[in-house]
Design a protein around this motif. Sequence first.
Motif, PDB file in Angstrom:
ATOM      1  N   GLU A  24       0.836  -1.208   0.000  1.00  0.00           N
ATOM      2  CA  GLU A  24       0.000   0.000   0.000  1.00  0.00           C
ATOM      3  C   GLU A  24       0.870   1.258   0.000  1.00  0.00           C
ATOM      4  O   GLU A  24       0.593   2.221  -0.716  1.00  0.00           O
ATOM      5  N   GLU A 221      -2.314  -4.779  -5.218  1.00  0.00           N
ATOM      6  CA  GLU A 221      -3.225  -3.814  -4.592  1.00  0.00           C
ATOM      7  C   GLU A 221      -4.481  -3.610  -5.441  1.00  0.00           C
ATOM      8  O   GLU A 221      -5.588  -3.512  -4.905  1.00  0.00           O
ATOM      9  N   LYS A 315       0.443 -11.174  -1.703  1.00  0.00           N
ATOM     10  CA  LYS A 315       0.761  -9.945  -0.962  1.00  0.00           C
ATOM     11  C   LYS A 315       1.825 -10.210   0.111  1.00  0.00           C
ATOM     12  O   LYS A 315       2.742  -9.410   0.303  1.00  0.00           O
TER      13      LYS A 315
END
Length: 536
Positions: A24, A221, A315
């Motif tokens: 992020e 993302e 991720k």
Amino acid sequence: MSVSTTGQEPTPFISLDGRSLTTEDLVALGNGHFKIKLTPEAEAGVKQARAVIEKIIKEKKVVYGINTGFGKFASTIIPNTKLKELQENLIRSHAAGVGSPLSPERTRMLLALRINVLSKGHSGVSLEILHQMIEAFNASCLSLVPEKGTVGASGDLAPLSHLTLGLMGEGEMWSPETGWGDAKAVLEAHGLKPIVLGPKEGLALNNGTQLITSLGAEAVERALAIARQADIIAAFTLQVLKGTNKAFDSDIHMARPHPGQRMVAWRFSSVLDSDVFSSEITERNKPHERVQDAYTLRCCPQVHGVANDTIAFVKGILTTELNSATDNPLVFAKDDKIVSGGNFHGEYPAKVLDFLAIGVHELASISERRIERLCNPSLSELPAFLVSGGGLNSGFMIAHCTAAALVSENKVLCHPSSVDSLSTSAATEDHVSMGGWSARKALQVVEHVEQVLAIELLAACQALEFHRPEKATAPLEAVYGLVRSVVRPWDQDRVMFTDIEAAHKLLREEKVWEAVYPYVEEYSKKHPPPYAPGTH
């Protein structure tokens, strides 16, 4: 990693330490939301590692990458008088990429990530060089980096060399103030000086997996965002097709308790007819409620669920990669040693990004089949192609074809590039990851998924028009209102392209998730989710 602001700077800073950057954060850095500085601990580590390099030079030891050639030339010793030229030659010769340049956002991500991994203190660069890179990032002075040319073997050598070349004041560079121009002139326009490479610094700057990983961070993302919204869109389709919500009973999913499956079933329940939110459409249809629906509706928790679990897995791997030293050789100042290894190999990010493409593609594959159910009057009990005056009007006929075309393209793009390898560098680099292509095609797959779901969103909202005056649940009506704020109902044929673009923009900006989130939170008070809403 920490975020701070100063009284003089309206843009907040992210403090990099080489250990705590998230996907992020990196996407936010790429979008220009933050500037960069280093933590004091990171600066100290960088100084200590550089001292090891300087000691090697002073003591005239022979160490790969410092005073030898590279790759096949590792046994060629370079005299101290040529060490600066050695590093410059490395960057110039390796700046051999082709294709379109990365966008400013993706180049910012690449530069930010390179700064982060250098700040770990295992690369041996000088603190001065690192500060110059940070100054260039904060001024958005961005080198021209062609997107093609890396095999992900000794890292992303070509793209990272192009990144470094601009910082050296060579080649082309872009900034918001100057546009494209000669790199040295762009730097000077911002009061910056080109970097001057010392021993090992060229190799430290161009050796690593940062192109694969930075593009992968954007892909994961965006995948996370579209996966959440896919659940809402699919639930909307189920609502307008008068499907049953029996298949989302939590007991079913506790009997097969995959995390993603449980979360998707809960999300469906949170926006469909329940003891929290009622639906007039469901209430009217209860006397005719089906025992079960087609798989594209009934099996969404299972199909969407594994996509969610895939995203979570990818991720995690990428987060580790963001905070890893991936050049060679590595400096370990604590033990006063420098060691050659293979952390530059791109297999980790390459493999998981191939996996991401395969997992996320399924969201488009099943969505396209739901679009077919919406458009086909024998399956929907709605007007053909969701338009009145069929024949004169074609409605969603070709929008569905577009979705089918994108899904078909994805089937080719999902072929894993990381199963391939070609020997390079005179058989020294004899196994490579092909991770650059893994990352680029993962991004293409994710974008196609977004576009297919944008078409389903438009179709579901159009289908709702034929149920009026009955209303759907409050969260789905909120989604309908959001879409209608940018796309009017389809009462007769018009250009579809702009509507699809508008819906795609809503999904890219996560507006659909924002619209339902307050309702999801309200539902969670009475029916707690298997995880915190929005985190899985």
